[in-house]
Design an enzyme around this catalytic site. Sequence first.
Site, PDB file in Angstrom:
ATOM      1  N   SER A 136      31.129 -41.774   7.183  1.00 14.34           N
ATOM      2  CA  SER A 136      31.135 -42.614   8.375  1.00 14.34           C
ATOM      3  C   SER A 136      31.986 -43.867   8.175  1.00 14.34           C
ATOM      4  O   SER A 136      32.592 -44.084   7.125  1.00 14.34           O
ATOM      5  CB  SER A 136      29.700 -42.966   8.761  1.00 14.34           C
ATOM      6  OG  SER A 136      29.645 -43.411  10.101  1.00 14.34           O
ATOM      7  N   HIS A 137      32.001 -44.711   9.195  1.00 17.33           N
ATOM      8  CA  HIS A 137      32.920 -45.845   9.294  1.00 17.33           C
ATOM      9  C   HIS A 137      32.824 -46.808   8.111  1.00 17.33           C
ATOM     10  O   HIS A 137      31.758 -47.036   7.542  1.00 17.33           O
ATOM     11  CB  HIS A 137      32.642 -46.624  10.585  1.00 17.33           C
ATOM     12  CG  HIS A 137      31.262 -47.239  10.603  1.00 17.33           C
ATOM     13  ND1 HIS A 137      30.987 -48.483  10.092  1.00 17.33           N
ATOM     14  CD2 HIS A 137      30.084 -46.750  11.052  1.00 17.33           C
ATOM     15  CE1 HIS A 137      29.705 -48.754  10.225  1.00 17.33           C
ATOM     16  NE2 HIS A 137      29.126 -47.713  10.807  1.00 17.33           N
ATOM     17  N   ASP A 138      33.956 -47.367   7.741  1.00 11.23           N
ATOM     18  CA  ASP A 138      34.061 -48.473   6.781  1.00 11.23           C
ATOM     19  C   ASP A 138      33.610 -48.124   5.367  1.00 11.23           C
ATOM     20  O   ASP A 138      33.362 -49.028   4.562  1.00 11.23           O
ATOM     21  CB  ASP A 138      33.279 -49.696   7.281  1.00 11.23           C
ATOM     22  CG  ASP A 138      33.836 -50.235   8.584  1.00 11.23           C
ATOM     23  OD1 ASP A 138      34.980 -50.722   8.573  1.00 11.23           O
ATOM     24  OD2 ASP A 138      33.145 -50.143   9.618  1.00 11.23           O
ATOM     25  N   ASN A 156      29.708 -47.958   5.874  1.00 20.04           N
ATOM     26  CA  ASN A 156      29.830 -49.118   4.990  1.00 20.04           C
ATOM     27  C   ASN A 156      29.217 -48.879   3.610  1.00 20.04           C
ATOM     28  O   ASN A 156      28.601 -49.768   3.018  1.00 20.04           O
ATOM     29  CB  ASN A 156      29.198 -50.352   5.648  1.00 20.04           C
ATOM     30  CG  ASN A 156      29.660 -51.648   5.013  1.00 20.04           C
ATOM     31  OD1 ASN A 156      30.789 -51.752   4.547  1.00 20.04           O
ATOM     32  ND2 ASN A 156      28.779 -52.632   4.980  1.00 20.04           N
TER      33      ASN A 156
END
Length: 211
Positions: A136-138, A156
């Site tokens: 997922s993101h980051d 993250n």
Amino acid sequence: MIDVYVLGAGKHATEVSEYLIGFQEYNLAGYVINVDHHDLHSSIRKPVIQLQEFIKQYPPSSKLALIGAIGNYQRKSIIELLANNGYTFINIIHPHNYLSPTLKMGTGNCIAPGGVINAQVHIGNHCIINTLCNVSHDCVIDDYVTISPGVTIAGNVHVQEGVFIGAGATIIPGLTLGKGAYIAAGASVTQNVPENVMVAGVPARVKKAIV
């Protein structure tokens, strides 16, 4: 056309070999193994060359490249030796993936089919991301990480160098998986993982140190 040699000649090497078939610019030329690596898969039909012989017989060239398909630390030592001798590595990304346009990635990585890699993810060098993985993101994935089939990494998360994540593991958002950690298959990781330990279970707990 570029001749590609796969590092390793075991089960995962056969998967990587099949991914190469879909790339018209690459020709699977053979396999490179370390002298103490004997896990040859029965389906191997191309030449299998020991590492030192490969370096002697096939000097670096714009028409030759490599991709790793062996375990984290053996992968690192062999790749560093080859890189120091001037060899080039490529990314092999199966076309049946979703990769965010904001993904940043190094070289020598293999991404198997069925994955989703979302916005603002950074992937280092020489990682293996296996089938049906969700990053997922980051997230930041450092060098020489192996992510097994069906892993979910929420947003993250920092996966440090040399981490191995077993099949079906889940990592909740915002965590750090320390360098050299081993995440057992099916683990649910809900807190930061120290360097060089094995964690397992739901929720995951430290089981032992990795020497």
